[in-house]
Design a protein around this motif. Structure first.
Motif, PDB file in Angstrom:
ATOM      1  N   THR B  66      22.302 124.832 104.902  1.00  0.00           N
ATOM      2  CA  THR B  66      20.913 124.818 104.445  1.00  0.00           C
ATOM      3  C   THR B  66      20.301 123.473 104.838  1.00  0.00           C
ATOM      4  N   ASN B  67      18.964 123.423 104.887  1.00  0.00           N
ATOM      5  CA  ASN B  67      18.299 122.153 105.227  1.00  0.00           C
ATOM      6  C   ASN B  67      18.774 121.021 104.321  1.00  0.00           C
ATOM      7  N   LEU B  68      18.886 121.314 103.003  1.00  0.00           N
ATOM      8  CA  LEU B  68      19.278 120.260 102.064  1.00  0.00           C
ATOM      9  C   LEU B  68      20.695 119.767 102.329  1.00  0.00           C
ATOM     10  N   GLU B  69      21.631 120.689 102.504  1.00  0.00           N
ATOM     11  CA  GLU B  69      23.015 120.272 102.774  1.00  0.00           C
ATOM     12  C   GLU B  69      23.129 119.531 104.099  1.00  0.00           C
ATOM     13  N   ALA B  70      22.389 119.998 105.086  1.00  0.00           N
ATOM     14  CA  ALA B  70      22.403 119.313 106.385  1.00  0.00           C
ATOM     15  C   ALA B  70      21.913 117.873 106.220  1.00  0.00           C
ATOM     16  N   ALA B  71      20.811 117.711 105.471  1.00  0.00           N
ATOM     17  CA  ALA B  71      20.247 116.366 105.266  1.00  0.00           C
ATOM     18  C   ALA B  71      21.211 115.474 104.498  1.00  0.00           C
ATOM     19  N   GLN B  72      21.915 116.066 103.508  1.00  0.00           N
ATOM     20  CA  GLN B  72      22.864 115.281 102.706  1.00  0.00           C
ATOM     21  C   GLN B  72      24.030 114.780 103.552  1.00  0.00           C
ATOM     22  N   ASN B  73      24.432 115.569 104.549  1.00  0.00           N
ATOM     23  CA  ASN B  73      25.610 115.228 105.354  1.00  0.00           C
ATOM     24  C   ASN B  73      25.347 114.258 106.490  1.00  0.00           C
ATOM     25  N   ALA B  74      24.071 114.069 106.859  1.00  0.00           N
ATOM     26  CA  ALA B  74      23.792 113.348 108.114  1.00  0.00           C
ATOM     27  C   ALA B  74      23.238 111.958 107.897  1.00  0.00           C
ATOM     28  N   ASP B  75      23.391 111.112 108.954  1.00  0.00           N
ATOM     29  CA  ASP B  75      22.833 109.760 108.952  1.00  0.00           C
ATOM     30  C   ASP B  75      21.375 109.765 109.399  1.00  0.00           C
ATOM     31  N   ILE B  76      21.088 110.613 110.374  1.00  0.00           N
ATOM     32  CA  ILE B  76      19.739 110.707 110.936  1.00  0.00           C
ATOM     33  C   ILE B  76      19.268 112.144 110.752  1.00  0.00           C
ATOM     34  N   ILE B  77      18.025 112.305 110.303  1.00  0.00           N
ATOM     35  CA  ILE B  77      17.495 113.647 110.064  1.00  0.00           C
ATOM     36  C   ILE B  77      16.332 113.894 111.010  1.00  0.00           C
ATOM     37  N   VAL B  78      16.431 114.962 111.775  1.00  0.00           N
ATOM     38  CA  VAL B  78      15.396 115.311 112.747  1.00  0.00           C
ATOM     39  C   VAL B  78      14.675 116.556 112.238  1.00  0.00           C
ATOM     40  N   LEU B  79      13.344 116.505 112.241  1.00  0.00           N
ATOM     41  CA  LEU B  79      12.559 117.605 111.668  1.00  0.00           C
ATOM     42  C   LEU B  79      11.842 118.361 112.775  1.00  0.00           C
ATOM     43  N   THR B  80      12.213 119.624 112.958  1.00  0.00           N
ATOM     44  CA  THR B  80      11.598 120.451 114.011  1.00  0.00           C
ATOM     45  C   THR B  80      11.092 121.766 113.429  1.00  0.00           C
ATOM     46  N   VAL B  81      10.264 121.655 112.392  1.00  0.00           N
ATOM     47  CA  VAL B  81       9.695 122.866 111.780  1.00  0.00           C
ATOM     48  C   VAL B  81       8.243 123.029 112.226  1.00  0.00           C
ATOM     49  N   PRO B  82       7.697 124.245 112.140  1.00  0.00           N
ATOM     50  CA  PRO B  82       6.254 124.382 112.390  1.00  0.00           C
ATOM     51  C   PRO B  82       5.488 123.552 111.350  1.00  0.00           C
ATOM     52  N   TYR B  83       4.292 123.098 111.713  1.00  0.00           N
ATOM     53  CA  TYR B  83       3.562 122.231 110.797  1.00  0.00           C
ATOM     54  C   TYR B  83       3.320 122.900 109.437  1.00  0.00           C
TER      55      TYR B  83
END
Lengths: 228, 228
Positions: B66-83
């Motif tokens: 999930t977006n939240l788990e991915a963000a929790q696990n990573a050092d850098i977060i890249v956002l590629t969602v529609p506006y």
């Protein structure tokens, strides 16, 4: 010029005694346009016009006038003043511009932070110009990021010109001026997009600063320009 | 990987099941980063991660979460969602992003007028992200104008990447990601300049429309990039 040379339109360059204005005047006079260099003081404009006439062939038409007289005499008005003089200059020539095309070259830099994009409340200098001049003046925005030093060389400029404007007609007229100046121009869309074109100047100043260059520019890739 | 390969940082790509997110994931996984594909639904993210793992060598590390788990696990977060999903996604991961770097790829296009620059009140999507996340999250803005189709090809992409950010450190981290993805990046200055970088997308869409191209991009000229 040969007898079948079409009569080209006349261009007033307000603030045309500056380096960028003189460079554009040089290229357009070479292409056969009649040029009126405008300045607050007529003598200063006449001096710049004489400099240019000396550089160019005898057939070039270049006269120096006050900004108002230059605007009254020309079909297309190009504005190359520092942003601090933008509003005042436009208000002083507003009546003379009705029904004509303004090509705004102004970059709204806010010293000392010239590497940071800081647009006026209207969204960009070009949109501010439209607000000041009213709906009977078409406004295009172009030539912000070119290096004036290259304009006196007769070779191609290694920086494309993005053109925005209040109508396709305004953009097409400005694109003709880009071609006449021997540069490659692209229709960059409505005048609201001028924030990108004007703001790019701060981005390029930033690149010059960080990478030790002096003439960073841009080229459009992946598209074919019919005028190139 | 050989034993002396340094352990690279981990990257979460929120909205990473989209074409651009998957393309970036492909390139960064190849470069040795650990990748967490994020999506609203974990199964969708896992499916995208499996697709990518199939395309890549066995040593690639790609997981779907999930977006939240991915963000929790990573050092850098890249956002590629529609506006349209920009604010909601950021609010849902705000706590997990504190002290980390967000790289915002979002372009605030407002359909149907996607050829016209229309920025949010904050000035740009990246500035809006910073407002939502607060001062403990560094924000960089990059990769808006690249064509995702090219990312799965292993050759060089004919479009430079302009990087803005809330600090030089944020821009330098993002510039490392540009190099890792085998593209040429440029420090385009403070986050306020993201209006140019995001708005350039509308300019390029306009150029594609007018000149019949599909992949217009830009190249910086007149400067030398040490990473190129």
């Amino acid at each position: 010029m040969s007898d079948n040379t079409p009569i080209l339109m006349s261009i007033a360059i307000l603030g045309g005694t500056g380096k960028e204005g003189k460079g554009l005047a040089y290229r357009w006079a070479k292409a056969g346009y009649r040029i009126y260099i405008g300045s607050r003081a007529a003598e200063k404009a006449q001096s710049a016009a004489n400099d240019l006439a000396t550089m160019l062939a005898d057939n070039a038409f270049i006269e120096g006038k006050t900004n108002l007289e230059a605007a009254q005499n020309a079909d297309i008005i190009v504005l190359t003043v520092p942003y601090a003089a933008h509003r005042e200059t436009l208000e002083s020539v507003k009546d003379a511009l009705q029904g004509k095309l303004l090509v705004d070259v102004t970059v709204p830099l806010v010293p000392p932070k010239v590497t940071k994009v800081q647009m006026p409340a209207a969204g960009s200098a070009a949109q501010e110009a439209r607000q000041i001049l009213g709906e009977n003046v078409e406004v295009a925005s172009a030539f912000q990021s070119i290096s004036y030093e290259h304009l006196f060389e007769d070779e191609a400029v290694e920086c494309d010109v993005l053109v925005t404007g209040t109508s396709k007609r305004a953009r097409d007229e400005a694109l003709s001026l880009v071609s006449a100046a021997n540069m490659i121009g692209w229709d960059a869309g409505p005048i609201e997009n001028s924030v990108v074109v004007e703001g790019l100047t701060s981005v390029l100043i930033n690149i010059n600063k960080r990478y030790g260059s002096t003439h960073a520019g841009i080229k459009i890739t992946g598209a074919k320009n019919p005028t190139a």
